[in-house]
Design a protein around this motif. Structure first.
Motif, PDB file in Angstrom:
ATOM      1  N   LEU A 120       0.897  -1.161   0.000  1.00  0.00           N
ATOM      2  CA  LEU A 120       0.000   0.000   0.000  1.00  0.00           C
ATOM      3  C   LEU A 120       0.931   1.205   0.000  1.00  0.00           C
ATOM      4  N   HIS A 121       1.036   1.889  -1.145  1.00  0.00           N
ATOM      5  CA  HIS A 121       2.079   2.914  -1.295  1.00  0.00           C
ATOM      6  C   HIS A 121       1.466   4.306  -1.431  1.00  0.00           C
ATOM      7  N   CYS A 122       1.951   5.223  -0.633  1.00  0.00           N
ATOM      8  CA  CYS A 122       1.549   6.628  -0.756  1.00  0.00           C
ATOM      9  C   CYS A 122       2.746   7.392  -1.332  1.00  0.00           C
ATOM     10  N   PRO A 123       2.645   7.921  -2.546  1.00  0.00           N
ATOM     11  CA  PRO A 123       3.809   8.600  -3.160  1.00  0.00           C
ATOM     12  C   PRO A 123       4.212   9.872  -2.421  1.00  0.00           C
ATOM     13  N   GLY A 124       3.220  10.550  -1.776  1.00  0.00           N
ATOM     14  CA  GLY A 124       3.514  11.716  -0.942  1.00  0.00           C
ATOM     15  C   GLY A 124       4.421  12.719  -1.625  1.00  0.00           C
ATOM     16  N   ALA A 125       5.434  13.189  -0.881  1.00  0.00           N
ATOM     17  CA  ALA A 125       6.286  14.287  -1.353  1.00  0.00           C
ATOM     18  C   ALA A 125       7.081  13.924  -2.610  1.00  0.00           C
ATOM     19  N   ASN A 126       7.237  12.639  -2.915  1.00  0.00           N
ATOM     20  CA  ASN A 126       7.961  12.280  -4.152  1.00  0.00           C
ATOM     21  C   ASN A 126       7.254  12.842  -5.391  1.00  0.00           C
ATOM     22  N   ASP A 127       5.918  12.916  -5.309  1.00  0.00           N
ATOM     23  CA  ASP A 127       5.154  13.385  -6.463  1.00  0.00           C
ATOM     24  C   ASP A 127       5.344  14.876  -6.722  1.00  0.00           C
ATOM     25  N   THR A 128       5.786  15.622  -5.712  1.00  0.00           N
ATOM     26  CA  THR A 128       5.943  17.079  -5.910  1.00  0.00           C
ATOM     27  C   THR A 128       7.400  17.464  -6.118  1.00  0.00           C
ATOM     28  N   PHE A 129       8.299  16.473  -6.151  1.00  0.00           N
ATOM     29  CA  PHE A 129       9.738  16.755  -6.347  1.00  0.00           C
ATOM     30  C   PHE A 129       9.917  17.335  -7.753  1.00  0.00           C
ATOM     31  N   GLY A 130      10.438  18.564  -7.814  1.00  0.00           N
ATOM     32  CA  GLY A 130      10.688  19.203  -9.110  1.00  0.00           C
ATOM     33  C   GLY A 130      12.116  19.698  -9.195  1.00  0.00           C
ATOM     34  N   ALA A 131      12.471  20.224 -10.360  1.00  0.00           N
ATOM     35  CA  ALA A 131      13.857  20.680 -10.565  1.00  0.00           C
ATOM     36  C   ALA A 131      14.250  21.775  -9.573  1.00  0.00           C
ATOM     37  N   ASP A 132      13.241  22.590  -9.156  1.00  0.00           N
ATOM     38  CA  ASP A 132      13.571  23.694  -8.243  1.00  0.00           C
ATOM     39  C   ASP A 132      13.719  23.235  -6.798  1.00  0.00           C
ATOM     40  N   ASP A 133      13.475  21.964  -6.504  1.00  0.00           N
ATOM     41  CA  ASP A 133      13.684  21.454  -5.144  1.00  0.00           C
ATOM     42  C   ASP A 133      15.165  21.219  -4.841  1.00  0.00           C
ATOM     43  N   VAL A 134      15.951  21.048  -5.880  1.00  0.00           N
ATOM     44  CA  VAL A 134      17.380  20.739  -5.655  1.00  0.00           C
ATOM     45  C   VAL A 134      18.116  22.028  -5.290  1.00  0.00           C
ATOM     46  N   ASP A 135      18.869  21.969  -4.204  1.00  0.00           N
ATOM     47  CA  ASP A 135      19.714  23.108  -3.834  1.00  0.00           C
ATOM     48  C   ASP A 135      21.056  22.889  -4.557  1.00  0.00           C
ATOM     49  N   TYR A 136      21.160  23.551  -5.707  1.00  0.00           N
ATOM     50  CA  TYR A 136      22.304  23.264  -6.587  1.00  0.00           C
ATOM     51  C   TYR A 136      23.630  23.671  -5.950  1.00  0.00           C
ATOM     52  N   ASP A 137      23.578  24.630  -4.981  1.00  0.00           N
ATOM     53  CA  ASP A 137      24.819  25.021  -4.282  1.00  0.00           C
ATOM     54  C   ASP A 137      25.424  23.828  -3.543  1.00  0.00           C
ATOM     55  N   LYS A 138      24.533  22.929  -3.098  1.00  0.00           N
ATOM     56  CA  LYS A 138      25.013  21.791  -2.317  1.00  0.00           C
ATOM     57  C   LYS A 138      25.708  20.732  -3.179  1.00  0.00           C
ATOM     58  N   LEU A 139      25.701  20.943  -4.494  1.00  0.00           N
ATOM     59  CA  LEU A 139      26.329  19.949  -5.376  1.00  0.00           C
ATOM     60  C   LEU A 139      27.791  20.264  -5.667  1.00  0.00           C
ATOM     61  N   SER A 140      28.209  21.482  -5.308  1.00  0.00           N
ATOM     62  CA  SER A 140      29.583  21.815  -5.726  1.00  0.00           C
ATOM     63  C   SER A 140      30.557  20.904  -4.978  1.00  0.00           C
ATOM     64  N   GLY A 141      31.473  20.367  -5.696  1.00  0.00           N
ATOM     65  CA  GLY A 141      32.441  19.439  -5.102  1.00  0.00           C
ATOM     66  C   GLY A 141      32.052  17.984  -5.299  1.00  0.00           C
ATOM     67  N   ALA A 142      30.746  17.723  -5.558  1.00  0.00           N
ATOM     68  CA  ALA A 142      30.331  16.325  -5.761  1.00  0.00           C
ATOM     69  C   ALA A 142      30.873  15.825  -7.091  1.00  0.00           C
ATOM     70  N   ARG A 143      31.356  14.599  -7.120  1.00  0.00           N
ATOM     71  CA  ARG A 143      31.913  14.045  -8.364  1.00  0.00           C
ATOM     72  C   ARG A 143      30.876  13.252  -9.146  1.00  0.00           C
ATOM     73  N   VAL A 144      29.877  12.753  -8.419  1.00  0.00           N
ATOM     74  CA  VAL A 144      28.813  12.033  -9.127  1.00  0.00           C
ATOM     75  C   VAL A 144      27.467  12.407  -8.516  1.00  0.00           C
TER      76      VAL A 144
END
Ligand SMILES: Nc1ncnc2c1ncn2[C@@H]1O[C@H](COP(=O)(O)OP(=O)(O)OP(=O)(O)O)[C@@H](O)[C@H]1O
Ligand SMILES: [Mg+2]
Length: 399
Positions: A120-144
């Motif tokens: 019995l699965h409730c998608p919840g917040a996964n369904d509202t995940f959009g491109a603007d949810d990512v804090d792109y500043d937090k990616l600097s330095g990540a290799r993958v």
């Protein structure tokens, strides 16, 4: 988030699995689900599920410094998800996204002994995940940057994958090598009816490493053949070299540089671009000797293990693949590491606890660990004993 130490960011689908234990046997699911009936059950197992915790925690266990970017609401389920993650390592949860006023995703797993599971699965917040949810500043330095399960996240497949494409484009511009995994949508659902070929055509130019499973790829690119194989049994065992080549041709021509198709009990198939420039553009994970990665076709069989459960096996196989890539290994070594981590996962019933340290995985491979035979037909392929895998007829390293 201490960006200088982060090698991998894993974003996308996350949920909380709630699994009541059943004591004694249940005659049938009908008996269990009779209206008005009280069923006494045992203790509740609570675990995180989804690409973010599965691939993310597996990478963490393999010694890769990892941050997780799933979306949860400020509710009991969301707090439980964050608690589970922080119990592994508080730093893991530092990149998690808090949704406003929306239910966190959860799954109730009804798994009585000897009966088929019901989710019995409730998608919840996964369904509202959009491109603007990512804090792109937090990616600097990540290799993958690995993203998992767009088919289970409504905004990612809506509008022919516009949000997914935007997200991957923005991540790619920042530099990390991008990696993507899929999931199999329910054919009757909105996700099942989405135009997946169109979504892949738009997204794959920004995906360096594409790691879906064979059956979900067939579902997305060749529905008649998928329906045929579904009717006649285990689709993984019925994959053949020609279908694998055909599907990977399409995915490479859509823009991915490296395609690895998970084949369940048949292992993992790899195909890479024949364009050295595309390979050189994959970012920080670009191998020192790019020539080693050009135009490759390999199949790594599963390692022989006693299977306790396959939950998370695909996600852990991906973690092994990405960990090998981050270490700059050859395609052969990356493939063998991937199936080795996948095999360690299935030795435990849960999603990640079977995954040991990177060194322990390598030690086990070196100790002469046997492989399962491959049932799919591989005409013209050669087995390479030293590497422990098959090389395709067009592979430049075939003897
Ligand atoms: N019986 C097994 N023994 C050893 N390894 C296995 C076994 N089953 C699966 N694996 C490993 O796990 C991987 C999972 O492949 P599969 O095609 O099931 O991916 P998936 O559908 O993404 O999985 P998941 O159900 O976790 O999403 C395989 O590529 C293999 O490396
Ligand atoms: Mg999967």
């Amino acid at each position: 988030m201490p960006t200088d130490q982060t090698d991998a960011v894993v974003a996308g689908h996350i949920c909380l699995d709630m699994i009541p234990t059943f004591e004694g046997s249940i005659a049938s699911l009908d008996a269990l689900l009779t209206p008005g009936r009280l069923n006494v059950v045992g203790p509740l197992t609570v675990a995180t599920g989804g690409a973010v915790p599965n691939t993310g925690l597996a990478l963490h266990r393999l010694g890769v410094s990892t941050r997780l970017m799933g979306k949860v609401a400020d509710d009991m389920v969301g707090r439980a998800i964050l608690d589970v993650l922080r119990a592994h390592d508080p730093a893991l949860a530092e990149g998690m996204i808090l949704a406003e006023g929306r239910q966190s995703s959860y799954t109730v797993v009804i798994n009585p002994p000897r009966l088929d599971r019901i989710f019995l699965h409730c998608p919840g917040a996964n369904d509202t995940f959009g491109a603007d949810d990512v804090d792109y500043d937090k990616l600097s330095g990540a290799r993958v940057f690995h993203f998992g399960y767009p088919p289970l996240m409504r905004r990612m497949y809506a509008d022919s994958g516009r949000e997914l494409t935007d997200l991957l484009r923005q991540v790619k511009q920042l530099g990390p090598t991008t990696s993507l995994d899929m999931a199999r949508p329910d054919p009757a659902s909105e996700a099942g009816r989405a135009d997946w070929r169109r979504i892949l055509e738009r997204a794959l130019p920004y995906v360096d490493v594409f790691l879906p499973s064979f059956d979900e790829t067939l579902f997305m690119l060749d529905r008649p053949r998928f329906d045929d194989l579904e009717r006649t049994g285990d689709s993984d065992a019925q994959a053949d070299a020609a279908i694998l080549r055909e599907l990977s041709d399409q995915l490479l021509s859509m823009g991915a540089a490296v395609v690895a198709l998970k084949l369940g009990t048949q292992g993992l198939y790899l195909r890479t671009t024949d364009d050295p420039d595309r390979l050189a553009s994959i970012g920080p994970c670009v191998p020192e000797d790019t020539a080693l990665w050009v135009n490759r076709e390999l199949l790594a069989p599963c390692f022989e293990v006693e299977v306790a459960g396959t939950t998370g096996s695909g996600d852990c196989t991906i973690a092994g693949f990405l960990a090998g890539l981050l270490r700059g290994l050859s395609p052969e070594e990356v493939m063998v590491a991937a199936v080795a981590v996948g095999a360690c996962n299935v030795e435990k019933a849960d999603a990640t606890s079977g995954v040991p340290s990177w060194d322990a995985v390598q030690e086990r491979i070196r100790s002469g660990w046997g492989s399962r035979p491959v049932a799919i037909s591989l005409p013209g392929w050669q087995w390479h004993e030293e590497a422990g895998l098959w090389r395709g007829p067009g592979d430049p390293r075939i003897c």
